[in-house]
Design a protein around this motif. Sequence first.
Motif, PDB file in Angstrom:
ATOM      1  N   ASN A 138      72.236  27.866  53.477  1.00 45.24           N
ATOM      2  CA  ASN A 138      73.444  27.825  53.766  1.00 45.24           C
ATOM      3  C   ASN A 138      74.565  28.060  52.460  1.00 45.24           C
ATOM      4  N   GLU A 142      77.971  32.017  54.848  1.00 43.89           N
ATOM      5  CA  GLU A 142      77.967  33.067  55.320  1.00 43.89           C
ATOM      6  C   GLU A 142      78.579  34.097  54.530  1.00 43.89           C
ATOM      7  N   ASN A 148      74.929  40.650  51.434  1.00 43.84           N
ATOM      8  CA  ASN A 148      74.775  39.331  51.974  1.00 43.84           C
ATOM      9  C   ASN A 148      75.469  39.562  53.002  1.00 43.84           C
ATOM     10  N   ASN A 149      76.039  40.290  53.609  1.00 44.15           N
ATOM     11  CA  ASN A 149      76.889  40.665  54.649  1.00 44.15           C
ATOM     12  C   ASN A 149      75.919  39.709  56.295  1.00 44.15           C
ATOM     13  N   PRO A 152      72.440  34.176  56.386  1.00 44.06           N
ATOM     14  CA  PRO A 152      72.947  32.290  55.615  1.00 44.06           C
ATOM     15  C   PRO A 152      72.965  32.564  54.166  1.00 44.06           C
ATOM     16  N   THR A 153      73.768  32.096  53.268  1.00 44.90           N
ATOM     17  CA  THR A 153      73.425  32.209  51.568  1.00 44.90           C
ATOM     18  C   THR A 153      72.240  31.696  51.290  1.00 44.90           C
TER      19      THR A 153
END
Length: 276
Positions: A138, A142, A148-149, A152-153
């Motif tokens: 992450n 978020e 990416n919506n 978790p990034t």
Amino acid sequence: MSSEVLIKTLQSVEEMALVKELEELVWKWDAIPVHQTVTAIRNGGLIVGAFHDEKLVGFSYSFPGFLNGKVYLCSHALGIHPDYRVKGIGYQLKERQKSEARKLGYDMLTWTYDPLESRNAYLNLTKLRSVCNTYIVNSYGEGKDELNNGLPTDRFKVEWWINSDHVEKPSSFKVDKSNAFQVPYQEGEGGLPRLGNLDLPFSAEQIVVPVPAFFQQMKKEDMGLAIDWRMKTRSIFRQLFNAGYTAVSLIRHEDAPVHHYLLVKRSELQLDEKAN
């Protein structure tokens, strides 16, 4: 395209304004301020731009990094105008970035990308020959942007040892079926791939890990399944990196729901620094 793309380093305040404008178009968020990008390039940073018919259609932005006594170039953003994607411009930008970084005295660049975005993985690992054994959970919170919506990034943090034999004299890593463990997957409803639960072996010389071939499409069709891939691959990659494995390439397959990462022991790689 009616004419060739021109790749060049960017220096002026006016060019930094063009970068800001393109960044806002690509990611639909507040772009890096011009005063920051100008300061970065005046202090060891580097911005490379791609122009078509005198219009900025792509850029790569990087700034100096320092960790554990090591100076490197942190490549923070690479953006391509939506009308110019899948034309090889990203590769051209990275190759120019490499040559300019050498002139500045760097021997290693680093950046992050989503490990489930197979197109980025193929460029970063297979074509450019960067490697990865760092997984960030992450990284940016978020995601709120279109790509990416809802997730978790998580990110791979790659290392690009631009003076190493691994990059300069690449030898193709191929899957050795007699010494490789392939993480299995199943095809679910609508042909979408699904990962199961498994125990990983840490004695295999190679590990082959599947990822969805079209992750953005999966998100649109089944967000729950996309999240499942995020969480399960997070566990898999973190375990493997902790056990000494490094991701070295992304193997693509035509007409398949997945592509595959190839991981080998880091000790197998030729990453020793070489004098500039």
